[in-house]
Design a protein around this motif. Structure first.
Motif, PDB file in Angstrom:
ATOM      1  N   ARG A   1      70.781  93.827 -12.094  1.00  0.00           N
ATOM      2  CA  ARG A   1      69.587  93.662 -11.270  1.00  0.00           C
ATOM      3  C   ARG A   1      69.608  94.668 -10.130  1.00  0.00           C
ATOM      4  NH1 ARG A   1      64.683  91.199 -12.047  1.00  0.00           N
ATOM      5  NH2 ARG A   1      63.711  90.747 -10.047  1.00  0.00           N
ATOM      6  N   LEU A   2      68.542  95.440  -9.982  1.00  0.00           N
ATOM      7  CA  LEU A   2      68.457  96.436  -8.923  1.00  0.00           C
ATOM      8  C   LEU A   2      68.049  95.783  -7.602  1.00  0.00           C
ATOM      9  CD1 LEU A   2      66.526  99.220 -10.860  1.00  0.00           C
ATOM     10  CD2 LEU A   2      68.942  99.260 -10.247  1.00  0.00           C
ATOM     11  N   ARG A   3      68.414  96.434  -6.507  1.00  0.00           N
ATOM     12  CA  ARG A   3      67.979  95.953  -5.194  1.00  0.00           C
ATOM     13  C   ARG A   3      66.461  96.031  -5.060  1.00  0.00           C
ATOM     14  NH1 ARG A   3      72.247  95.564  -1.482  1.00  0.00           N
ATOM     15  NH2 ARG A   3      74.171  96.629  -2.099  1.00  0.00           N
ATOM     16  N   GLU A   4      65.867  97.076  -5.634  1.00  0.00           N
ATOM     17  CA  GLU A   4      64.417  97.277  -5.563  1.00  0.00           C
ATOM     18  C   GLU A   4      63.884  97.521  -6.971  1.00  0.00           C
ATOM     19  OE1 GLU A   4      63.813 100.501  -2.897  1.00  0.00           O
ATOM     20  OE2 GLU A   4      64.615  99.437  -1.150  1.00  0.00           O
ATOM     21  N   ALA A   5      62.630  97.089  -7.206  1.00  0.00           N
ATOM     22  CA  ALA A   5      62.065  97.157  -8.556  1.00  0.00           C
ATOM     23  C   ALA A   5      61.423  98.509  -8.879  1.00  0.00           C
ATOM     24  CB  ALA A   5      61.025  96.041  -8.730  1.00  0.00           C
TER      25      ALA A   5
ATOM     26  N   TYR B   1      75.242 107.011 -24.448  1.00  0.00           N
ATOM     27  CA  TYR B   1      74.979 106.005 -23.425  1.00  0.00           C
ATOM     28  C   TYR B   1      73.461 105.945 -23.218  1.00  0.00           C
ATOM     29  CZ  TYR B   1      79.925 106.422 -22.082  1.00  0.00           C
ATOM     30  OH  TYR B   1      81.302 106.433 -22.070  1.00  0.00           O
ATOM     31  N   GLN B   2      72.941 104.753 -22.911  1.00  0.00           N
ATOM     32  CA  GLN B   2      71.519 104.630 -22.600  1.00  0.00           C
ATOM     33  C   GLN B   2      71.319 103.726 -21.395  1.00  0.00           C
ATOM     34  OE1 GLN B   2      69.279 103.477 -26.237  1.00  0.00           O
ATOM     35  NE2 GLN B   2      68.364 105.498 -26.043  1.00  0.00           N
ATOM     36  N   LEU B   3      70.381 104.131 -20.542  1.00  0.00           N
ATOM     37  CA  LEU B   3      69.971 103.319 -19.403  1.00  0.00           C
ATOM     38  C   LEU B   3      68.473 103.069 -19.529  1.00  0.00           C
ATOM     39  CD1 LEU B   3      70.861 103.681 -15.657  1.00  0.00           C
ATOM     40  CD2 LEU B   3      68.471 103.610 -16.345  1.00  0.00           C
ATOM     41  N   HIS B   4      68.067 101.814 -19.555  1.00  0.00           N
ATOM     42  CA  HIS B   4      66.656 101.431 -19.594  1.00  0.00           C
ATOM     43  C   HIS B   4      66.306 100.695 -18.304  1.00  0.00           C
ATOM     44  CE1 HIS B   4      67.759 101.759 -23.867  1.00  0.00           C
ATOM     45  NE2 HIS B   4      66.474 101.911 -24.144  1.00  0.00           N
ATOM     46  N   GLN B   5      65.213 101.069 -17.682  1.00  0.00           N
ATOM     47  CA  GLN B   5      64.739 100.339 -16.509  1.00  0.00           C
ATOM     48  C   GLN B   5      63.418  99.658 -16.848  1.00  0.00           C
ATOM     49  OE1 GLN B   5      64.196 102.514 -12.848  1.00  0.00           O
ATOM     50  NE2 GLN B   5      63.470 100.708 -11.752  1.00  0.00           N
ATOM     51  N   ILE B   6      63.351  98.346 -16.644  1.00  0.00           N
ATOM     52  CA  ILE B   6      62.148  97.576 -16.931  1.00  0.00           C
ATOM     53  C   ILE B   6      61.196  97.693 -15.748  1.00  0.00           C
ATOM     54  CG2 ILE B   6      61.242  95.375 -17.736  1.00  0.00           C
ATOM     55  CD1 ILE B   6      63.582  96.674 -19.405  1.00  0.00           C
ATOM     56  N   LEU B   7      59.954  98.085 -16.034  1.00  0.00           N
ATOM     57  CA  LEU B   7      58.958  98.266 -14.977  1.00  0.00           C
ATOM     58  C   LEU B   7      57.930  97.137 -14.956  1.00  0.00           C
ATOM     59  CD1 LEU B   7      58.411 102.100 -15.493  1.00  0.00           C
ATOM     60  CD2 LEU B   7      59.940 100.962 -13.878  1.00  0.00           C
ATOM     61  N   ASP B   8      57.615  96.582 -16.132  1.00  0.00           N
ATOM     62  CA  ASP B   8      56.650  95.483 -16.205  1.00  0.00           C
ATOM     63  C   ASP B   8      56.869  94.730 -17.511  1.00  0.00           C
ATOM     64  OD1 ASP B   8      54.614  93.862 -15.335  1.00  0.00           O
ATOM     65  OD2 ASP B   8      53.001  95.155 -16.056  1.00  0.00           O
TER      66      ASP B   8
ATOM     67  N   LEU C   1      73.197 108.377 -11.678  1.00  0.00           N
ATOM     68  CA  LEU C   1      74.389 107.564 -11.861  1.00  0.00           C
ATOM     69  C   LEU C   1      75.116 107.327 -10.541  1.00  0.00           C
ATOM     70  CD1 LEU C   1      75.788 108.974 -15.234  1.00  0.00           C
ATOM     71  CD2 LEU C   1      74.234 107.054 -14.832  1.00  0.00           C
ATOM     72  N   LEU C   2      75.062 108.308  -9.660  1.00  0.00           N
ATOM     73  CA  LEU C   2      75.671 108.138  -8.339  1.00  0.00           C
ATOM     74  C   LEU C   2      74.907 107.096  -7.524  1.00  0.00           C
ATOM     75  CD1 LEU C   2      78.105 109.452  -6.923  1.00  0.00           C
ATOM     76  CD2 LEU C   2      76.521 111.009  -5.820  1.00  0.00           C
ATOM     77  N   ASP C   3      73.571 107.111  -7.644  1.00  0.00           N
ATOM     78  CA  ASP C   3      72.730 106.158  -6.911  1.00  0.00           C
ATOM     79  C   ASP C   3      72.901 104.727  -7.399  1.00  0.00           C
ATOM     80  OD1 ASP C   3      71.733 108.104  -5.308  1.00  0.00           O
ATOM     81  OD2 ASP C   3      69.739 108.186  -6.210  1.00  0.00           O
ATOM     82  N   LEU C   4      73.362 104.556  -8.631  1.00  0.00           N
ATOM     83  CA  LEU C   4      73.486 103.201  -9.164  1.00  0.00           C
ATOM     84  C   LEU C   4      74.378 102.327  -8.290  1.00  0.00           C
ATOM     85  CD1 LEU C   4      73.775 103.420 -13.058  1.00  0.00           C
ATOM     86  CD2 LEU C   4      71.965 102.362 -11.711  1.00  0.00           C
ATOM     87  N   LYS C   5      75.432 102.911  -7.743  1.00  0.00           N
ATOM     88  CA  LYS C   5      76.381 102.125  -6.950  1.00  0.00           C
ATOM     89  C   LYS C   5      75.693 101.437  -5.774  1.00  0.00           C
ATOM     90  CE  LYS C   5      80.959 102.353  -4.828  1.00  0.00           C
ATOM     91  NZ  LYS C   5      81.629 101.465  -5.778  1.00  0.00           N
ATOM     92  N   ARG C   6      74.773 102.147  -5.109  1.00  0.00           N
ATOM     93  CA  ARG C   6      74.104 101.520  -3.963  1.00  0.00           C
ATOM     94  C   ARG C   6      72.856 100.746  -4.368  1.00  0.00           C
ATOM     95  NH1 ARG C   6      69.716 104.365  -2.172  1.00  0.00           N
ATOM     96  NH2 ARG C   6      69.430 106.482  -2.944  1.00  0.00           N
ATOM     97  N   ASN C   7      72.320 101.010  -5.560  1.00  0.00           N
ATOM     98  CA  ASN C   7      71.147 100.282  -6.030  1.00  0.00           C
ATOM     99  C   ASN C   7      71.496  98.960  -6.688  1.00  0.00           C
ATOM    100  OD1 ASN C   7      68.686 101.732  -5.437  1.00  0.00           O
ATOM    101  ND2 ASN C   7      69.470 103.374  -6.714  1.00  0.00           N
ATOM    102  N   LEU C   8      72.760  98.788  -7.067  1.00  0.00           N
ATOM    103  CA  LEU C   8      73.182  97.543  -7.688  1.00  0.00           C
ATOM    104  C   LEU C   8      73.923  96.702  -6.660  1.00  0.00           C
ATOM    105  CD1 LEU C   8      74.572  98.910 -11.083  1.00  0.00           C
ATOM    106  CD2 LEU C   8      72.324  97.907 -10.647  1.00  0.00           C
TER     107      LEU C   8
END
Length: 273
Positions: free
Chosen positions: A113-117, A41-48, A149-156
């Motif tokens: 899309r995250l709630r915060e960038a 599994y991979q998770l990528h977060q775009i910063l810029d 992974l637990l935080d994803l639920k509230r960040n999405l």
């Protein structure tokens, strides 16, 4: 932060329900093609900057505030479409990996899309850990991965119409909480928000993933547990009455169905006799 990649040792952590395999950060992500997918599994977060993600011939643009997640062995590719494309990522495995993603509402490869960038806090902490591969560092990575992974639920944020439905059903949930001690009919609950009983049932399934009766019984059993602790002198039939059950027999049957034990066993197990 400078570009980096850490290959995590998995000799010991492979026994854990979640473990990281690689962690990294690129000041500029180059084009990557994976016609056979990636084993983890991979998770990528775009910063810029911006990039283009292709999954099974479907192309989408990803930018700051987006995360894209790929499941094992799913063909995909991604490439920058801006001069600089800054991102952080983590690859991971474990018997609970799919379940944790599912808990956050993620059941297939895609973009969210995250709630915060800002860079997700657990991922940032992992990037700041020492680059070594001793057991202590790898254990810390696994702990932070669980938090991530637990935080994803509230960040999405939920889908727009689901968010509206959650707001709409909220008065019904509050009404249930206030009146658990008595009989609650489907008609009464539907009238709280002026809908038909049939529509209310569909609303419950979409938002709390339970039928109204099942949801109410779960709340009543939770209330009964608190009462067994707070008012230990009360008999089971009194607890049943206070939580809206018709009689002690039905209360005991529901309690066992939802908890796997009888109320008497629950009290004994927690020293509440």
């Amino acid at each position: 932060m400078e570009s980096m990649m850490v290959f995590c040792g998995t000799e010991d952590t492979v026994q854990l329900p979640l473990y990281a395999t690689t962690i990294g950060y690129w000041e500029h992500q180059e084009e990557t093609e994976r016609p056979a997918g990636f084993p983890d599994y991979q998770l990528h977060q775009i910063l810029d900057g911006k990039g283009e993600l292709t999954i099974k011939d479907k192309r989408q643009i990803v930018g700051p505030g987006d995360v894209f997640i790929t499941f094992p062995d799913i063909p995909h590719s991604y490439t920058p479409v801006s001069r600089e494309w800054e991102l952080a990522w983590i690859s991971f495995q474990g018997r609970e990996a799919g379940g944790m993603l599912s808990y956050a509402g993620i059941r297939e490869s895609g973009i969210w899309r995250l709630r915060e960038a800002e860079l997700l806090a657990p991922l940032k902490e992992m990037l700041l850990l020492p680059g070594g591969n001793d057991l202590e560092v790898n254990m810390e990575r696994s702990k932070l991965l669980y938090s991530l992974l637990l935080d994803l639920k509230r960040n999405l944020p939920p889908a727009p119409n689901k968010e509206d439905e959650l707001e709409r059903i909220k008065p019904v949930l509050e009404h249930i909480e206030l009146h658990l001690h008595r009989t609650l009919t489907l008609k009464e609950l539907a009238e709280v928000i002026s809908v038909s009983p049939q529509y209310l049932c569909r609303l419950f399934q979409r938002t709390v993933h339970d039928r109204p009766v099942t949801y109410i019984n779960k709340q009543r059993i939770n209330r009964s547990k608190q009462l067994m602790y707070q008012e230990r002198e009360k008999k089971l039939y009194e607890i049943a009455q206070l939580t809206g059950f018709e009689n002690a027999s039905y209360f005991c049957a529901v309690f066992k169905r939802l908890t796997g034990m009888k109320p008497e066993q629950f009290k004994q197990l927690h020293g509440l006799d």
